[in-house]
Write a protein that holds these residues in place. Structure first.
Motif, PDB file in Angstrom:
ATOM      1  N   LYS A  49       0.820  -1.210   0.000  1.00 54.53           N
ATOM      2  CA  LYS A  49       0.000   0.000   0.000  1.00 54.53           C
ATOM      3  C   LYS A  49       0.858   1.267   0.000  1.00 54.53           C
ATOM      4  N   TYR A  50       1.919   1.274   0.788  1.00 59.34           N
ATOM      5  CA  TYR A  50       2.791   2.455   0.855  1.00 59.34           C
ATOM      6  C   TYR A  50       3.422   2.736  -0.513  1.00 59.34           C
ATOM      7  N   GLU A  51       4.002   1.716  -1.119  1.00 61.75           N
ATOM      8  CA  GLU A  51       4.653   1.901  -2.419  1.00 61.75           C
ATOM      9  C   GLU A  51       3.636   2.209  -3.519  1.00 61.75           C
ATOM     10  N   HIS A  52       2.425   1.667  -3.381  1.00 58.75           N
ATOM     11  CA  HIS A  52       1.344   1.993  -4.314  1.00 58.75           C
ATOM     12  C   HIS A  52       1.099   3.507  -4.299  1.00 58.75           C
ATOM     13  N   GLU A  88      -9.346   3.631 -12.630  1.00 58.61           N
ATOM     14  CA  GLU A  88      -8.866   3.147 -11.340  1.00 58.61           C
ATOM     15  C   GLU A  88      -7.638   2.249 -11.522  1.00 58.61           C
ATOM     16  N   ILE A  89      -6.622   2.508 -10.720  1.00 55.12           N
ATOM     17  CA  ILE A  89      -5.459   1.626 -10.702  1.00 55.12           C
ATOM     18  C   ILE A  89      -5.631   0.671  -9.526  1.00 55.12           C
ATOM     19  N   CYS A  90      -5.662  -0.617  -9.836  1.00 52.08           N
ATOM     20  CA  CYS A  90      -5.827  -1.641  -8.798  1.00 52.08           C
ATOM     21  C   CYS A  90      -4.496  -2.015  -8.163  1.00 52.08           C
ATOM     22  N   ALA A  91      -3.432  -1.981  -8.964  1.00 54.56           N
ATOM     23  CA  ALA A  91      -2.133  -2.422  -8.455  1.00 54.56           C
ATOM     24  C   ALA A  91      -1.007  -1.855  -9.311  1.00 54.56           C
ATOM     25  N   PHE A  92       0.178  -1.896  -8.736  1.00 52.48           N
ATOM     26  CA  PHE A  92       1.419  -1.640  -9.466  1.00 52.48           C
ATOM     27  C   PHE A  92       2.281  -2.882  -9.315  1.00 52.48           C
ATOM     28  N   LEU A 107       1.417  -0.400 -14.316  1.00 51.81           N
ATOM     29  CA  LEU A 107       0.184  -0.169 -13.568  1.00 51.81           C
ATOM     30  C   LEU A 107      -0.859  -1.138 -14.091  1.00 51.81           C
ATOM     31  N   ILE A 108      -1.697  -1.625 -13.188  1.00 50.96           N
ATOM     32  CA  ILE A 108      -2.760  -2.555 -13.559  1.00 50.96           C
ATOM     33  C   ILE A 108      -4.080  -1.866 -13.220  1.00 50.96           C
TER      34      ILE A 108
END
Length: 176
Positions: A70-73, A94-98, A113-114
């Motif tokens: 979460k922090y790095e996201h 919306e970005i769900c994940a990196f 980015l996903i």
């Protein structure tokens, strides 16, 4: 007999106004670039080198194809928003994940980015950093005419792919 203005001088004035307008836009963009500390997430970076080192270390330390924490996201999302010239288009919802992945073309690690629709897109942290705080000239992404033409030259990737030419000393810190 009434005099009429010829079209050439009008076009000349319009071109001058357009050039002045472009110059003003460039100057305004330059004024937006901070030259002091920059805050991303809970972290403050005093220079472009600190910012670059943070994301470069992160890129090469994180495992492949794993969602970042979460922090790095938050850090990557702020880097994109503040540093990418077309952030809204790149983010695209919306970005769900990196994740850190191997780029399919360049075969180097890069950030992806996903999105919510499961589409993925890569981005250059180096370009984002350079847009936020200008990097030293030697560390900037070099545009390669061969790459623009679809040839497999080394160009801005920091190393020659054709087996000929010099190896750039920055090859260890290159990204896509």
């Amino acid at each position: 007999m009434a005099e009429t203005a010829s079209p050439e001088p009008k076009r000349g004035r319009e071109e001058d106004e357009e050039n002045v307008s472009k110059k003003q836009k460039v100057e305004a963009e330059e004024e937006k670039k901070p030259f002091g500390p920059v805050k991303l997430g809970n972290k403050t970076f005093g220079s472009s080198l600190e910012l670059f080192d943070y994301f470069n270390t992160f890129l090469h330390a994180w495992g492949l194809n794993l969602d970042v924490n979460k922090y790095e996201h938050t850090m990557l999302l702020e880097l994109l928003r503040k540093g990418h010239p077309e952030a809204d288009e790149k983010i695209g919802g919306e970005i769900c994940a990196f994740q850190v992945r191997k780029h399919p073309t360049w075969r180097s690690k890069c950030f992806f980015l996903i999105r919510g629709d499961e589409s993925a897109d890569d981005f250059s942290f180096r370009k984002c950093v350079d847009h936020i705080l200008p990097l030293p000239e030697a560390m900037r992404v070099k545009h390669d005419a061969n790459r623009a033409l679809g040839k497999r030259g080394g160009g801005g990737k920091g190393r020659s792919r054709g087996g000929k030419g010099k190896v750039n000393t920055l090859s260890k810190v290159s990204d896509s």
